[in-house]
Design a protein around this motif. Structure first.
Motif, short mmCIF file in Angstrom:
data_model
loop_
_atom_site.label_atom_id
_atom_site.label_comp_id
_atom_site.label_asym_id
_atom_site.label_seq_id
_atom_site.Cartn_x
_atom_site.Cartn_y
_atom_site.Cartn_z
N LYS A 100 24.36 37.05 31.71
CA LYS A 100 24.06 35.81 32.41
C LYS A 100 23.78 34.68 31.42
O LYS A 100 23.11 34.87 30.40
CB LYS A 100 22.85 36.00 33.33
CG LYS A 100 23.19 36.81 34.59
CD LYS A 100 22.02 36.98 35.52
CE LYS A 100 21.02 38.02 35.05
NZ LYS A 100 21.54 39.36 34.82
N GLY A 102 21.86 31.38 30.89
CA GLY A 102 20.66 30.76 31.47
C GLY A 102 20.65 29.26 31.27
O GLY A 102 21.69 28.58 31.35
N GLU A 103 19.47 28.76 30.97
CA GLU A 103 19.23 27.32 30.88
C GLU A 103 20.14 26.64 29.86
O GLU A 103 20.16 27.02 28.69
CB GLU A 103 17.76 27.13 30.45
CG GLU A 103 17.19 25.77 30.76
CD GLU A 103 15.77 25.63 30.21
OE1 GLU A 103 15.13 26.65 29.87
OE2 GLU A 103 15.33 24.48 30.08
N LEU A 104 20.87 25.65 30.32
CA LEU A 104 21.68 24.82 29.43
C LEU A 104 21.00 23.46 29.30
O LEU A 104 20.83 22.77 30.30
CB LEU A 104 23.09 24.66 30.00
CG LEU A 104 23.99 23.61 29.33
CD1 LEU A 104 24.28 23.96 27.88
CD2 LEU A 104 25.31 23.48 30.12
N ASN A 105 20.57 23.11 28.11
CA ASN A 105 19.92 21.81 27.89
C ASN A 105 20.90 20.91 27.16
O ASN A 105 20.99 20.95 25.93
CB ASN A 105 18.65 21.99 27.05
CG ASN A 105 17.64 22.87 27.74
OD1 ASN A 105 17.05 22.49 28.73
ND2 ASN A 105 17.48 24.09 27.23
N GLU A 106 21.64 20.13 27.91
CA GLU A 106 22.65 19.29 27.26
C GLU A 106 22.00 18.26 26.35
O GLU A 106 22.51 17.97 25.27
CB GLU A 106 23.54 18.62 28.31
CG GLU A 106 24.36 19.64 29.09
CD GLU A 106 25.43 19.01 29.97
OE1 GLU A 106 26.02 18.00 29.56
OE2 GLU A 106 25.67 19.53 31.08
N VAL A 111 21.42 26.27 24.54
CA VAL A 111 21.63 27.10 25.74
C VAL A 111 21.00 28.46 25.49
O VAL A 111 21.00 28.96 24.36
CB VAL A 111 23.15 27.25 26.05
CG1 VAL A 111 23.88 28.04 24.97
CG2 VAL A 111 23.37 27.90 27.41
N THR A 112 20.45 29.04 26.55
CA THR A 112 19.88 30.38 26.44
C THR A 112 20.80 31.36 27.16
O THR A 112 21.23 31.09 28.29
CB THR A 112 18.46 30.41 27.04
OG1 THR A 112 17.65 29.49 26.30
CG2 THR A 112 17.85 31.80 26.94
N ARG A 184 12.20 26.00 21.30
CA ARG A 184 13.49 25.33 21.21
C ARG A 184 13.48 24.14 20.27
O ARG A 184 14.48 23.41 20.17
CB ARG A 184 13.94 24.88 22.62
CG ARG A 184 14.23 26.03 23.58
CD ARG A 184 15.00 25.56 24.81
NE ARG A 184 14.28 24.52 25.53
CZ ARG A 184 14.65 23.24 25.60
NH1 ARG A 184 15.75 22.82 24.99
NH2 ARG A 184 13.94 22.37 26.27
N GLU A 210 18.02 38.41 24.48
CA GLU A 210 18.33 37.03 24.87
C GLU A 210 18.33 36.17 23.60
O GLU A 210 17.63 36.50 22.64
CB GLU A 210 17.28 36.48 25.85
CG GLU A 210 17.27 37.20 27.20
CD GLU A 210 15.98 36.97 27.99
OE1 GLU A 210 15.62 35.81 28.23
OE2 GLU A 210 15.33 37.98 28.33
N THR A 212 18.57 31.84 22.28
CA THR A 212 18.81 30.42 22.50
C THR A 212 19.62 29.91 21.32
O THR A 212 19.23 30.09 20.16
CB THR A 212 17.49 29.65 22.64
OG1 THR A 212 16.74 30.22 23.71
CG2 THR A 212 17.75 28.18 22.95
#
Lengths: 461, 461
Positions: A100, A102-106, A111-112, A184, A210, A212
């Motif tokens: 999966k 996870g969080e995408l921080n544009e 991204v995680t 992060r 996992e 990041t």
């Protein structure tokens, strides 16, 4: 040697309590998990489990810890030094179901992802964001596996390796505890660098679950070229000058004349069978134009000729497909032979002599072995094509590999730039690190006192 | 708590056997070695020794190990979180005499130095080579100290921190053994990353004695600018867009309105007292022109105005001198007050809110504290100017620092982007790393079972 436990009915029952029917002792499943892309003999695990969450991995590792069962993390099965061989038996932990994103921080360009996400899956997911993940070891490896083996590849000269592109990891340690190694923020000066300690540890210190990752902006423009040189020294000199000129070249790959021959035959191309550079430039239109001009001059100054530019996407694709297909091209050189992929990395000032000596050794030994390298980093590979039934040939291949590795270490280099240690390069660790090996063993013993995490890899305790 | 040994006559005699008269128990020498640039109370060691070689350091550490005497490495005394305070007494190991610059490999763009070499000394030595070492924490710190604290500074946004710029280290471990962590290859995928484990370990895992550093090509052209914004959000948005656009900006520094006021007063300047960016661009002439154009547009789009460009060397020097003099400018804001330099680092998308909340907290508390930051990395500093005799003020400063740090960690950030942990940020390690702290303690115990290496810093065991 450890006294490892077996995967008996009690262990299987305990695993079943965690994952239901996602555990197998079937021969074909086990065989598939005792095989990678390396030359090492397949060594199947006793069972395979398919966790889907970090908590499941933690629970599984606790069962294994209680029964002293070895745990061998498995990503995409594309490792090259036997990292996933179950040399002491045990449980293969197939992380491909942990896929999966996870969080995408544009805004933060990160991204995680779960460990089983592959690099192509991630880049497909990033489509239309203007961002991409650059580390590309060739195979569509899992990102967890790439972190575990400190992977790099053609883009590393510009974007760095996995060491440089992971912001934090979540890993399960030998006692089943779950550790997140950081946040992060782009940098931190606090605490021991657990992220970097786990990157490259090949599953021997923790199971990476996992990650990041740092993402990068897609370049506005890309251009590529192929240029050949009458002598290898000229090609390497051109590489050195390019790097020293702070030109942010995105790829700079060297193929020796044997490698070019193999690529020509396999991909139906007609490059001059000479030492050849494959180059890629990225940036704004004017920046690329400037890079192309300067590197063109540098290559010419060092005897490079017969330039072929590829500005159009399809031409670039053809060019890099030929480069990516090198493994297949090499296998096609000698049908039926098994390829032994090996690599070393040296300071770039020692690169020409290391490659030339390797070529001389290959030719003297009568082996078939093209040379290709990520030369901007001083990293090169040989693919030795071997008839496994021919013992003399195997001995000569081992002797050649040994000489190449020892020469690299004597040059201030390393026994592997990007394939890792696994079981294949373990014998060279002492030569490369001296007293450092004792420190690595101390760390391994402290974090995994029962040696259940991928035992027999990197160092023996 | 450990049962540490004292520096008695037997220890002094053993040290004298190694270094002759280069050992001192004089009060003024000890006092000088129990003092740094931090707000923490001075804590002098019991003696100071001045080794000149790695072998001497190894012999000294062996003596200390035998007598359980704490060993506190000392570089230039410029640390900011009390890293060199002798909180358990012991021996200060002053490495400033280990200031020889060794092998310079221009072709490989690397150099080997002893730990006491300072960054200005190194860059002076590199004069005329076309190469430089970019990491610049402000002070003329020693390179060993910079590695030990994982230093960074204004150039990190482009060139990375010490984590990214050290190829290998030679360190003396707690048992007096000497370990070299790697070779000179630009990358390696072999073994645990001992280099990165020691970087940032603040002398608690080993005494860094020698380092091989990556050098970089001096840029052809440099240009700089100052631009102010009516709102902080606009300035931070401009920074984010610049980073996301893959513009290889070499410095991007934010000063809040209070900081600009302090700089104006101290350096006799007249910048608008608004949130302000100090920018630097490097590269070829056309690359710099392009960067300047794009970043200029980005700033305008986010409300930036009142641009001041500095292409001439003397204008740039004035600009960066003003930035470098921030510490003095801050101290001049409140003569007699002591400056408490503190920093945090957050994901850049959370930067504006973290800075604004910090400013709100400062203003509500009645403290005097300008804010300045290496905002391309999400890193910002506050300098709290305190009347030490005013207990209420000290309490308010502590409360503010606590809120700022906790907010940063809650934002996915870290309690220090570049000052490190020392004694000042130790209390936040659990919040930041959770179970990771136990892992750090396990590593510390394994590598330094008697806790003699800089005890009381980073984590307690």
């Amino acid at each position: 040697m450890n006294d490892f436990g077996n995967i008996d009915d009690a262990v299987l029952a305990a695993l079943g309590d965690i994952v239901g029917d996602r555990v197998s002792t079937g021969k074909s499943v086990r065989d598939l998990h005792g095989r990678d892309l390396s030359f090492h003999h397949d060594t199947a695990p006793d069972a395979v489990v398919f966790p889907e969450t970090t908590d499941e991995v933690a629970a599984i590792v606790k069962v294994c810890a209680a029964h002293r069962v070895p745990v061998i993390p498995f990503g995409a099965g594309s490792s090259l030094e036997g990292q996933l061989m179950a040399v002491h038996g045990g449980l293969s932990l197939d992380l491909s179901g942990m896929n999966k994103i996870g969080e995408l921080n544009e805004g933060d360009m990160d991204v995680t992802v779960e460990a089983g996400v592959t690099r192509l899956q991630l880049n497909h997911h990033l489509h239309n964001t203007g961002l991409f993940f650059p580390v590309d070891p060739g195979a569509d490896a899992s990102l967890g596996g790439m972190a575990a083996t400190r992977a790099s590849g053609t883009n590393a000269v510009r974007y760095g390796t996995m060491r440089d592109n992971v912001l934090n990891l979540t890993a399960v340690l030998a006692d089943g505890s779950i550790v997140k190694t950081g946040g992060r923020a782009r940098k931190s000066s606090t605490g021991y660098d657990l992220t970097r300690l786990l990157i490259g540890s090949e599953g021997t210190l923790g199971v990476i679950c996992e990650l990041t990752l740092k993402l990068h902006a897609l370049p506005e423009t890309t251009s590529a070229a192929v240029v050949s040189f009458p002598e290898l020294e000229g090609a390497v000199k051109a590489v050195m000058t390019t790097i020293q000129s702070a030109i942010p070249i995105s790829r700079i790959e060297l193929l020796d004349e044997v490698q070019v021959g193999a690529v020509n035959s396999y991909s139906g191309l007609d490059y001059s069978e000479q030492p050849t550079l494959f180059l890629e430039f990225q940036g704004s239109e004017s920046a690329v134009a400037e890079q192309v001009k300067i590197v063109g001059e540098i290559c010419s100054d060092n005897g490079g000729g017969d330039f072929r530019w590829a500005s159009k996407q399809e031409d670039r694709n053809a060019l890099w497909k030929a480069r990516h297909d090198v493994a297949y091209a090499n296998m096609a050189m000698r049908p039926g032979a098994k390829p032994w992929f090996t690599d070393v990395c040296v300071p770039i000032s020692r690169l020409a002599e290391n490659i030339l000596e390797a070529r001389k050794d290959i030719d003297a030994s009568g082996l078939t072995a093209p040379i290709v390298g990520h030369v901007g980093d001083g990293n090169f590979h040989t693919t030795i094509l071997i008839d496994e039934d021919n013992t003399g040939e195997m001995d000569r291949a081992r002797e050649f590999n040994d000489r190449m590795v020892k020469r690299a270490i004597a040059s201030g280099g390393t026994c592997s730039g990007e394939h890792g240690v696994g079981i294949g390069k373990k014998e060279f660790m002492e030569l490369e690190y001296g007293t450092g090996v004792a420190v690595m063993k101390t760390i391994k013993r402290a974090l995994d006192p029962d040696n259940i995490l991928n035992p027999g890899k990197i160092v023996d305790t």
